[in-house]
Scaffold this motif. Structure first.
Motif, PDB file in Angstrom:
ATOM      1  N   PHE A  50       0.908  -1.173   0.052  1.00 57.78           N
ATOM      2  CA  PHE A  50       0.040  -0.069   0.089  1.00 57.78           C
ATOM      3  C   PHE A  50       0.746   1.236  -0.156  1.00 57.78           C
ATOM      4  N   LEU A  51       1.817   1.176   1.053  1.00 57.21           N
ATOM      5  CA  LEU A  51       2.771   2.423   1.024  1.00 57.21           C
ATOM      6  C   LEU A  51       3.526   2.755  -0.263  1.00 57.21           C
ATOM      7  N   GLY A  52       4.166   1.625  -0.662  1.00 58.04           N
ATOM      8  CA  GLY A  52       4.889   1.788  -1.997  1.00 58.04           C
ATOM      9  C   GLY A  52       4.295   2.134  -3.158  1.00 58.04           C
ATOM     10  N   ASN A  53       2.923   1.541  -3.477  1.00 61.55           N
ATOM     11  CA  ASN A  53       2.513   1.709  -4.632  1.00 61.55           C
ATOM     12  C   ASN A  53       1.676   3.019  -4.658  1.00 61.55           C
ATOM     13  N   SER A  54       0.988   3.619  -3.501  1.00 56.61           N
ATOM     14  CA  SER A  54       0.415   4.875  -3.393  1.00 56.61           C
ATOM     15  C   SER A  54       1.550   5.794  -3.518  1.00 56.61           C
ATOM     16  N   LEU A  55       2.784   5.674  -3.127  1.00 55.12           N
ATOM     17  CA  LEU A  55       3.649   6.745  -3.192  1.00 55.12           C
ATOM     18  C   LEU A  55       4.026   6.946  -4.617  1.00 55.12           C
TER      19      LEU A  55
END
Lengths: 426, 101
Positions: A50-55
């Motif tokens: 979630f963190l990686g892709n939303s960044l």
């Protein structure tokens, strides 16, 4: 056939033949593994993914407008991965709680899982083809790597992924496993419909009908309770029956044998072919050509680029090869008789390797987006801006300017697609 | 905001682990070779490949156990027929009792 003349056996003592009696397999080991993996490991995957892709998506949305073909692909991969990790906790939640979200959620979650799996894998293949054109076919690159093309290709990939997932959408169903409806001899409840009508349910057409209606896979908690109960598993069932909460599953279910046989093999076979071998083949051929070209070149950063290529392919293999081997094994041995131990072990292998495969969507942002120097710079700007935002409690001017620019003039981004191979970050 | 959502969903997922164990599908994967004595049969269920299990089977209920049987074997079919007939007779008997009462 060997026991066709079995009447002589019927009067034997009950205890003579219990030692080789075969009981249904409840997959105990897979159960415990899935319990741990399903919750703890998947939570970690969810957070990281979630963190990686939303960044990645935020960076593209606010700072780095999708200028090149590579950008479009990377953004689409991030979207596919993000949708995938978003559906992950919902699937875990539903499987633990016997699908409280109902039939629509069942179809949507299983279907979107499939769509995102296919689109993610095919987009990785597209990225490798794009890099191949940029580096090996550099002369044609200007013509072939236009934004319009890449958007068209992405649209095609998503459509294709959706079409491949139609069987999943269609055949995954939310239902109550019918062991609650099954027939016990001494039960008082009226259930004559099943067994008076279908005295010979195993012959011909009659069988199909019966099997469709009365498919009892003995699922879940009820089953455990019944199976462990001592002498008369059916007594008092009615009393429990009215009070126990309904238990649902979201699994394949079919109307007839033929559909079941075809689909149960076709779905994993398609996943193996299009979701693994096709992208693997494209990636290996494109990247090996790229590596050859890079090694001939005199670019001082070529070693770094080669390392990135190797990492991309290695991570793909490490993540997806084990699961696909397990899936292949499972598909090949599908309609054969197996021992419970072997089948349970295979299911454990599938559960574990599938989790390893899920890890890929946490690694994609690092492998594809953050490895790029330009992308990293844009990302650092976000971090700075957020820092300033936090410090001043007001939106800095730059932030709002960039945002409005994105919304006002999306067309300007069609300009340069000539930062060839920038995705590697050279 | 996003972080708060992450925490919420994460805690939700972890929370579920303390509440309830998972379920899994239970299937017959192979068949009992020896026939069962008819008088032990309490009932049966039909397992088909139309749901999540991958072989067709008849699951006989005997005291304390569920036993997987090959639907194509003669003894299995005779066992089912036997159960059906007993069941029918039980129903007729019940109707008579009800009628007289």
């Amino acid at each position: 056939m060997e026991f066709s003349e079995d009447d002589s056996m019927l009067n034997q003592s009950d205890y003579d033949y219990d030692y080789d009696v075969v009981t249904p397999c409840s997959y105990q080991n897979n159960h415990s593994v899935a319990l741990v993996v399903g919750q703890y490991v998947h939570s970690v995957i969810f957070v990281l993914g979630f963190l990686g892709n939303s960044l990645v998506i935020v960076t593209y949305a606010f700072y780095k407008r999708t200028k090149s073909m590579t950008d479009v692909y990377l953004l689409n991969v991030a979207v596919a991965d993000l949708l995938f990790v978003l559906s992950l906790p919902l699937i875990v939640y539903n499987e633990l709680w016997s699908w409280p979200m109902g039939p629509v959620a069942c179809k949507l979650l299983r279907g979107s899982y499939s769509v995102n799996l296919y689109s993610g894998m095919l987009l990785l293949a597209c990225i490798s083809a794009d890099r191949y054109i940029a580096i090996v076919q550099a002369r044609r690159s200007f013509r072939l790597r236009s934004l319009a093309y890449s958007r068209l290709i992405c649209a095609l990939v998503w459509t294709f992924a959706f079409l491949l997932s139609v069987p999943t959408f269609y055949f995954y169903n939310w239902y109550e496993p019918s062991h609650t409806r099954d027939s016990f001899l001494y039960e008082r409840e009226e259930r004559n419909r099943t067994f008076t009508r279908d005295a010979f349910p195993y012959e011909g057409e009659e069988r199909n009908r019966t099997f469709t209606r009365d498919a009892f896979p003995y699922e879940g908690e009820e089953r455990n309770r019944t199976f462990t109960r001592d002498a008369f598993p059916y007594e008092g069932q009615e009393a429990n029956g009215s009070s126990r909460s309904p238990h649902y599953v979201c699994e394949f279910s079919f109307m007839d044998d033929d559909a079941a046989r075809t689909t149960k093999v076709a779905v994993p076979s398609t996943q193996l072919a299009v979701g693994f071998f096709l992208p693997l083949l494209v990636m290996i051929s494109c990247y090996s050509a790229i590596v050859v070209t890079l090694l001939r070149a005199r670019n001082f950063q070529r070693h770094r680029a080669v390392r990135v290529v190797l990492a991309v392919v290695a991570v793909f293999l490490v993540c997806h090869l084990p699961y696909n081997v397990a899936l292949f094994h499972d598909t090949v041995s599908m309609f054969q008789q197996q021992t419970c131990e072997a089948s349970d072990a295979l299911q454990v292998a599938k559960t574990v390797t599938q989790t390893v495969a899920y890890l890929h969507c946490c690694l994609n942002p690092v492998l594809y987006a953050f490895v790029g120097v330009k992308f990293r710079n844009h990302f650092l700007r976000i971090v700075q801006d957020l820092w300033c935002l936090g410090k001043r409690y007001i939106a800095p001017r730059r932030f709002s300017r960039v945002t409005s620019e994105v919304y006002v003039s999306p067309r300007r981004s069609v300009d340069g697609s000539n930062d060839n191979g920038s995705s590697f970050t050279m | 905001m996003a972080n708060r959502n992450v925490c919420f969903i994460l805690s939700l997922v972890i929370f579920t682990s303390f509440i309830r164990s998972t379920e899994s599908v239970s299937c017959c994967l192979r068949y009992t070779r020896r026939p069962l004595s008819h008088r032990r049969l309490l009932g049966y269920t039909i397992q088909t490949i139309n749901n999540s299990c991958d072989i067709n089977a008849i699951v006989f209920h005997i005291p304390g156990k569920f036993v997987c049987a090959d639907p194509l074997m003669k003894w299995t079919q005779r066992g089912m027929k036997y159960v059906d007939e007993r069941r029918k007779m039980a129903q007729i008997a019940e109707k008579r009792i009800r009628g007289s009462a």
